[in-house]
Each structure stands twice: as structure tokens, then as C-alpha cells.
Design an enzyme around this catalytic site. Structure first.
Site, PDB file in Angstrom:
ATOM      1  CE  LYS A  82      -3.830   1.854   2.807  1.00 26.52           C
ATOM      2  NZ  LYS A  82      -4.626   1.646   4.041  1.00 26.52           N
ATOM      3  CG  LEU A 123      -4.357   6.846   4.328  1.00 26.42           C
ATOM      4  CD1 LEU A 123      -3.379   6.513   5.464  1.00 26.42           C
ATOM      5  CD2 LEU A 123      -3.998   6.050   3.080  1.00 26.42           C
ATOM      6  CB  SER A 167      -7.717   3.320   2.949  1.00 28.41           C
ATOM      7  OG  SER A 167      -6.890   2.714   3.908  1.00 28.41           O
ATOM      8  CB  SER A 181      -8.063   0.543   5.623  1.00 32.43           C
ATOM      9  OG  SER A 181      -8.850   1.728   5.625  1.00 32.43           O
TER      10      SER A 181
END
Lengths: 564, 564
Positions: A131, A189, A215, A239
Site C-alpha cells: 500500500k 486513507l 483504504s 482498510s
């Protein structure tokens, strides 16, 4: 040099990213969403047979094959770089591409193997996607902010730009991983959809009419389309789990202090009531376990001051395995697991495909001799309300300053940060922490108290729970986070498990449904069998704090039961 | 009923406390300080021979004798109640007395033993004293605030008054402990001296011209004079270790999340940058280990949501034992420990007795074949400065509201809380947390990096460090906390170890001493051999985060080496 507009900067970044994809991997005219809703099989046409064969493998299989000398790290790296490049062109899932560095490191690994006749480490030759919060040497971190482009977390002249590496990145390299790309995130985010002004909107590969989640949405899309065998996301409200669930993947949300977050970029860094955690996403649990163990074996508590000294606990894993027939252990006589099932949190109900998934899972567990009891915990409402405060402590100051760097606009998904107008005081934050602790204690007492309700002599081993009301949100419609956030607010451990796929002929809209309230009605109305057909349907398996080994073992077993 | 003044309320409380001491245990005319500076032996004249014999024993010995049926829990309880009652009259160390309940619970334990021929638990019949932050059924918690008298933490009508118990209290009972008193604290808890408007000033039993320390000062005094074999204090800046050190005792400051704080009263509750921790104080390490294990064996993580699931780690303990000759394990060939020694933090120097103690300990370790290298870490100055901010986040709001309840004045030791005028904002708190994390990381890197400097192949096993500049502070003169606070601000594990006593003929003022600055000069000037003669001199053994087993093992070994 004339000052560039944010549009120019974003356009340049977008173009430079595409320029890093070799011409022979470029798609001239990608299909429109309606032309090709599901691209998970479609993508194969762009790849060689060998590339398909390699990229269909899970990380644990790759580790075994490359680590055993059967495959070359370089071939594996090239295959995944290729598939990731195509994926990005179909889904908008990448922020950074460093294929050349990846090939070089794969070659170095192959040379190491040739010389030493053994792998460098447990992740020898395993491509791992990250990420775009991880800092990787020679690579930028934008985190979706146009204003961060060309900076270190929005600042210039720090000396860290493209030099600093997050601790976990160094650890993954040490274990032999091949790093090759960073994946898209929503700016701030703080959204379950992935959208920003650089790459646009990240699509769900199984159903491009839906979000890939957020996210860690780039991770979800990329791993979902097998452009990566395993990757790392972060989770402060869902996320990791949201993109994992929406893409039919397993995702581990560990409790805080288990895996090293040290040296990563973040939003609202220093807010420490509810901490974001880092964790893996993959198509099977064996891959999650592989990377988690590889990290714990490197004693991350010597590298990150916030990581607890808790090595991988085989005894915890065995405490699950001895109660199941799964081929990994020996089941003890009379052994069984006990589950709590939460069919609704009473605030927003799950839509029909999620409800069917719960039925499917409960039946499978009961058929295998396990116990499933209703989960009737203290209300999640105050937990959600109190925990949410931590996300707005600073009144949006941090994210607004990031947007101000470039003047770019906020996506509608997170534009509530624009309307906040005050910071919490120290006393207000303290009161929030006290209330959170009280709610945690209340929930813990409930959980431990289920010992009196189970037939195992133990409290329930895990809770089966929706991760979101829908299989995935439709763009712009992610309006309820309660099913994922309670886990963060209590700092519990959770693993998502894919259960099935939407079948429009079965998962029909329930005509006589009585909504709880207007919000619930809106969310139920979002579910349209025609749009959702084929989408992945997942649930989560939740354990108490710091139960990573057990929840992975349960999730793996559940997956086997479901034939996943 | 006419509104009472705070003076009336305090006087009533003081009187009601004395009234709980049986007449035959009252001292008509206690000696003045100058008449009897050291009361540690003097106190025995008030006790029977049997009471002296019992109370001179450490908690582990008591546990063995009562748990083995040799002694009755009731005799032990009566002996400690008596000695504690005398101690209070000489030292002002108690806030709450519940001797009657203690005798009853001891009788119940004796009956249990008679029936089952085995102890109820590992602490069967062990009297345990508690700092006045623990809530105990049927007993008040004032925490030194006049305004809290007759309330639950300053509030009335909560339904919790004298009913609610802290989790650890319940656990101690379950393990068989006998609870009999709660000990004095400085109001606010934020001082290394123990003074409040209810019981006045708590004196050091070894040298009543000095403080017993704080904030667990009542514990320090009571255990120091053997009115308790083991007790629990809390520590956010040294509050377990200061009274332990000043009274020649061993005190464990565990890292956060190891022992259960759930359900205790506190100051500035909800400030969660630097957490207060709870830990034991006793005259030997075996007693600390006994109670720590007894708590961990009850899985406190099932009772306190902030406790990590880390059981007692025998392998950690053995990793120390295999490198020492201490009679508890088998030393491996060539095994040795490696210590860092911090002779000064460069901000304030230790006074002569502390410097001599360091020399003594270093020589003892070296003579036993261990390695001692200079500890040259990142500066403690920024750690102290940043960490201290957490104590004033709320601008004194919490403590001022507690004083406002009764209108009582603040003691000079903590009156800086009266002059604060603003709260930190969320952004300021977040920035503090980020900076703290950076400093923790820097320190961790230094520590781990000492692996290259030691001859063991490991980083240093522990750091030897002063706990304060003096053996104990003189009343009103505790002006430097840097030697204790760095441990809290980094969340490290520390155990105090008694090294010796001030000898005015040896520990002379260094005439040619060049002070670092005015503050250092003032602190050096506080040291007067005539006043300090005989006082306990202690140091601390510091380990990284969550190293409780190892630091206890090291401290025990060090104590044996020193003949303590």
C-alpha cells in the site's frame, strides 16, 4: 519554472507511472466497464501461458517453488510485474511502479540461490505489493495526495525523500521478498472506496461496477486480479478487511503492536486512541501465515518500539487445530469450536447476499459438528460513536493541510473533513479514552462470560460477523462502516473469509423488508441484484485482542469447510 | 447539616483512621524525629516476639509457611496489622485501615486450609498492602484529596461508593491474599514526596528526616518498616521505584499492559501518551516474582482489556539464569551478562552516595566475571521534555477540579498545576506522540546496536542507572525526576535494587565538585552527610520494554552479589 496547477502535477504523475510500463505491456484500448464487468479471467489474454501459471499461484506455493529451486525468482517477478501492469490499466490500482528494481533484486536472489543452494529467507522470490504508505528507497510516497508528490510526506529538504525505508520494507527484503509496486489509496486513507486526484477511482476486478474497497483498495484490486500473490495494507476502520472482503480474499487485521508500523506514512499521525495497524492480504491463509511468521521471526520488537514481544505462538494455533479436522493437526476426541454469530448489529442490516453468506457459513460449521450461538453483545452504537471521535480529534487539520499543499479538492467520500471546525481539547480526548476503555471492558466481560453459554468450557472461539452491509459498495455509496470499525475500536483481531459470490437468481431483494430507519433503507436500496451479480461475498472471523494465530487457524479451517 | 470546611473533613478522616487502630496498639507519645531518626528497629519494642518473627519475613517465606500449614493466616494478619498500626503512628503512611475485614478473611483462609489441606492459591495468607488508588469493597478511596472523602472518585451517587473493586483486588483475593490497609499518596500522585492535607507528610522509616518517596510513598514507608511484606504501587514517573529505592526495597515498574490497572482510581485518567502502570514493592525479588506470577497465572488479559496476553515467560528468566551463578539455575560455560552503566545523565549528577553505589555494583559485577560498558545513549533531555508534556496536557484541569471539590490548598510539591492555564489541542498531543515515538525508536536502535560493543553477542542485558540524584529527597526538595522518568517515557522495565547505606564517614561532600548548572548545584547542596547518614542507597536495573522476567532475574542476582 512556472507554478504548476495540481491538475498538471497529477497528470504528470499519472503519465510517468504509465511510462514505467514497458510498451509491450501497454493496452491500446482497454474495454469499457460495461464491455467487461469482470476482468479476473479476461486479464489472462494479455499474459503468456507461463505467466498465467505462475501468477495463479498463491504466495506460499511460490515460496516453496522458488525457495526449492524449481522456479527462478526472476521469472516469477516478471510474471507478476506484467500482470500488475495490465491490472493497473484495467483497474487504476497502482501508485508506484519499480519493476526494474524488482527484476534486479530477483536476479540477485537467483544468484544467491545458485551460489548457496538455499533460499535467502522464507520469502525468497515472493513478489509482495505494498500500500502506498510504505516508504521504499528510490520510490515516492504520495499516499494519494497531489501535494505530496516530490516530497517526503509533504515536506521538502528532509533528506529522507526516496531514501528512507519503512522498517517492514527492510524486513521483507531481508526475508527474500521481491518488491515491485505500491498500490492506490483514497486520499486521507479514511474511506472504504479508493479514489484520489492522481489515479482516479480503483475498480473491483470481479465486478468493475463496484469499488475495490479501501483504504487498501489498490491492494484489494491487485491481489484480487492476481497481479500480486500477497500484499500489505493498513487498517484503522476496516482498510485491510474491506478490500480483502470485496475482492474475495483473506485479510488479517492484527491487533495493535503485533506487526511493525514504524517508519510508514500515515494520516493524522500521532492520534493514539485508535491506532492504524498493518497486515497482509492474500488469496489464502497459508500466504498470510507465511508473511506474518516471516516478520515475527525477525523479532520486530527490536525494530519498532511499539511492537510487543510476542513471537508466533504455535500453541495458540494448535489450540484451534486440535478441535477441527483440517489435515494440519490431530483432532482430539470430542473437540469442537464454538462460534458466536452476529447476523446484524441492529443499526444497519446486511443486504441479502451477506445474509445468505452467514447462513451458509453457520450451516457448514454446524454440519461439521461445531457450535454456533447467537452473539448478543453490548450495543455497538456507543462503541462506534466514541471510537469515531478519534478520527476527528484534530478537526481535520492534518488532512486539510495535505490538501492545501496543492489546492486539490477533496473527494466526496471524505469531504466531511472539510466541514469540521474545531480541535478536541486534551480533556475531551482523555474523556474519550476513558469511555473507550469502559466499553472495551464491558465487551471483554461479555465475551469471557460466554463461557457459561458454550458447550466447550471456553468462551466462544470466534465471532462470525458481516464486514460491511453489502458484498462491496457501489461508487460513492459507502455510508456505513459500523461492521468493520467496532473491531478497530476494541482492538480485536479479525480475518476476512470469502464465502461465495452474488447470484442474482438467488440473492433477490426481499420485497417485504422493513428498514430500521432511513439510512438502513438507503443501504438496502443500494443492493441491486443486476449490478451485484457475480460479486464476491465475504464475512469476517473476529477474535479478541492479539489472537492472530487463532483467527488465522479458524479462517483457514472455515475456508476449507467452504471449499475455498 | 452545616457545610464543613476542608479542615474539618480532613480532621474527621484522620481521627476516624486512628479510631480504627485498637486502643492497645495506640502509642501515647511517639518520639520526635530527632529523638528517633531511624525507626526500623525501634518499632519492634511495640510488638510481641512472635509478631516480630512473623513480620521480619518476606512475602515468599510467608506464602510458604502459611501455604504449608506451618503458620496460621490469622496470626500473620494480626502481626502485620499491628506493625502497620504502629508504623502509621510513626510515619503517617496509611489512608485506610480495614484490619477487621483482614482478620475475617484470614480466618476464612485458615478454615479453607483446615478443610482442604491445601492453600486457596499462591498468595494464601499473604498480607498485601495497596496504594490508595485501588478500590476495595467497604473501604473509601481518597487518593489524598479531601474532596474525594465520602465519594467515588469525587462523585456521589454513582452506586460504586465502597462497592466497586479494582480487578487486581479481586485477583489478589482469589489468590488468597489478605488485604488490610491502603497506603498514603501525595494528592495528584504527581510527586516523589508523599504529602496531602489528610495525613500530612509520610516519613522515611530508615531516616525520618527524609521523604519515604512518592507517589507510592505510603507503600515505601510501610514495607520499609516491615509493616507489610509486599504491596502494590503505581508508576508514571517513578512512583513505584522512588519509594522502593528510598526505603531499600525492590520495586518493579513493569511496562504498560503487563499487569491489570483496570478499575483503579487515577489522576488525569485518559491521558494515554504515557500510562501509569501498577507493580509490586517488597524486600526481596522472590516476593515480587511471587505476586507477579500469581497475577499472570490468572490471565489478567481476560479481565483488563489493556493487558497483553503475555504469560510468565520462564524461558526469558532462564536466559538470564544460564549466565549467572546464583543457585537457581545451571550456568552455561562462558556465560556472562553484559551491562551498560549510566553514571550520569549529564543533566544532573548523582550525589556522592549514589556514585559510590554505582562503583560498588560495577565492581561486584566485574568481579563475578560480567561485563560493564559505558552507557552512552541518545540524550535524555528531549525524552524528558517531550514526555513531561503528557503530564500537563489538560493544563491542570483534572487536578484543579479535584482540589476545588473541597477548597483545600495544593502542596508546594505539586503547585505548578495551579499555574497552568491552557489545554493542549489534539494536534499538539499528536505531535507529542509522534516525537515520543521517534525518540523511542532512536533509543531502541541505540540499545540494539550495543550488540556490536558487548562480548556476549547480545545487546546489553540491562542498564545500571541511578533512580534519583540522592538516596532520598529531603522534604520539599524533590526537584529533579529525570533519572526515573526516562524509563516511563520509553515504557521500559525497571527494578530498583538496594545497594547499601549512606556512611557519613565515607560519603563525604566532594569539595572540588564543579556543578553542571545552578539546578545541579542546588541538588548537590541538598546532600548533607550528617542528615543523610544511614539512609538507604539504591539503584535501578533497566531493561527494554516488556522485560519483566529478565529484569527481576537480574535484580535478584545483583542483590545476591551484593549480599542483600
Amino acid at each position: 519554472m512556472p507554478p504548476s496547477t495540481w491538475q498538471d502535477t497529477a497528470e504528470q504523475k499519472r503519465a510517468s507511472l504509465l511510462a514505467l510500463i514497458p510498451p509491450e505491456w501497454r493496452i491500446e484500448s482497454p474495454p469499457s466497464i460495461d464491455e467487461q464487468v469482470d476482468v479476473t479471467e479476461y486479464i489472462k489474454q494479455y499474459l503468456s501461458e507461463e505467466e498465467v501459471q505462475i501468477t495463479q499461484c498463491s504466495a506460499d506455493v511460490i515460496a516453496r517453488r522458488v525457495g526449492g529451486g524449481e522456479w527462478k525468482a526472476e521469472s516469477v517477478a516478471r510474471a507478476f510485474c506484467h500482470r500488475a501492469a495490465i491490472a493497473h490499466q484495467l483497474l487504476n490500482c497502482l501508485h508506484e511502479i519499480f519493476f526494474t528494481a524488482a527484476i534486479t533484486s530477483a536476479q540477485t536472489l537467483d544468484a544467491y540461490y545458485a551460489q548457496h543452494k538455499k533460499p535467502l529467507g522464507p520469502l525468497h522470490g515472493v513478489p509482495i505489493s505494498l500500500k502506498d504508505q510504505f516508504h521504499v528507497k528510490d520510490v515516492e510516497t504520495s499516499m494519494g495526495y497531489v501535494g505530496w508528490i516530490g516530497t517526503f510526506e509533504g515536506k521538502t529538504g528532509t533528506g529522507k525523500e526516496k531514501v528512507h525505508e519503512s522498517e517492514m520494507v527492510k524486513m521483507l527484503r531481508k526475508a527474500g521478498a521481491v518488491l515491485y509496486c505500491k498500490t492506490s489509496v483514497p486520499h486521507t486513507l479514511m474511506s472504504g472506496e479508493t479514489v484520489n486526484n492522481i489515479i482516479g477511482y480503483t475498480l473491483n476486478p470481479k465486478n468493475r461496477r463496484l469499488t475495490s474497497g479501501g483504504s487498501s483498495g489498490g491492494e484489494g484490486a491487485l491481489i484480487g486480479v492476481k497481479g500480486s500473490p500477497v500484499g500489505f495494507g493498513t487498517d484503522i476502520g476496516g482498510s485491510i478487511r474491506i478490500p480483502a472482503a470485496f475482492n474475495g480474499l483473506y485479510g488479517l487485521r492484527p491487533s495493535t503492536g503485533r506487526l511493525p508500523y514504524e517508519g510508514m506514512a500515515n494520516s493524522m499521525d500521532g492520534q493514539n486512541s485508535i491506532l492504524s495497524v498493518v497486515g497482509p492480504i492474500a488469496s489464502n491463509v497459508a500466504s498470510l501465515r507465511l508473511v506474518t511468521q516471516a516478520l515475527l521471526d525477525q523479532k520486530p520488537w527490536l525494530l519498532d518500539p511499539l511492537v510487543h514481544e510476542i513471537p508466533w505462538r504455535y500453541d495458540h494455533e494448535n489450540a484451534i487445530l486440535e478441535n477441527v479436522h483440517d489435515g494440519r493437526g490431530t483432532k482430539k476426541a470430542g473437540g469442537k469450536l464454538s462460534f458466536g454469530v452476529m447476523r446484524t448489529d441492529g443499526i444497519v442490516n446486511p443486504t441479502p447476499p451477506i445474509r445468505r453468506a452467514i447462513d451458509t457459513l453457520v450451516k457448514a460449521l454446524q454440519s461439521a459438528g461445531h457450535e454456533v450461538i447467537p452473539w448478543d453483545p453490548p450495543s455497538h452504537k456507543p462503541i462506534q460513536d466514541v471510537g469515531f471521535k478519534s478520527w476527528i480529534y484534530d478537526g481535520g487539520a492534518d488532512v486539510r493541510s495535505a490538501f492545501a499543499l496543492s489546492g486539490e479538492p477533496m473527494a466526496s467520500q471524505i469531504d466531511f473533513y472539510g466541514s469540521l471546525d474545531r480541535e478536541f481539547t486534551a480533556s475531551e480526548i482523555a474523556a474519550t479514552n476513558v469511555e473507550l476503555r469502559r466499553l472495551k471492558k464491558e465487551y471483554l466481560d461479555y465475551w469471557v462470560g460466554t463461557q457459561a453459554l458454550t458447550g466447550t468450557g471456553r468462551p466462544v472461539d470466534a465471532v462470525i460477523c458481516p464486514l460491511a452491509p453489502w458484498p462491496a459498495a457501489r461508487p460513492g455509496r459507502y455510508r456505513y462502516y459500523g461492521y468493520s470499525t467496532w473491531v478497530n475500536f476494541l482492538d480485536y483481531t479479525s480475518v476476512t473469509v470469502p464465502v461465495g459470490n452474488v447470484d442474482k437468481s438467488v440473492d433477490k431483494v426481499e420485497e417485504e423488508y422493513k428498514p430500521i430507519d432511513e439510512r438502513d433503507k438507503g443501504i438496502q436500496d443500494d443492493y441491486d441484484p443486476e449490478i451485484y451479480d457475480g460479486a464476491h461475498v465475504s464475512l469476517q472471523i473476529v477474535g479478541r485482542r492479539l489472537q492472530e494465530e487463532k483467527m488465522l487457524a479458524v479462517a483457514e479451517y472455515v475456508g476449507k469447510l467452504l471449499g475455498k
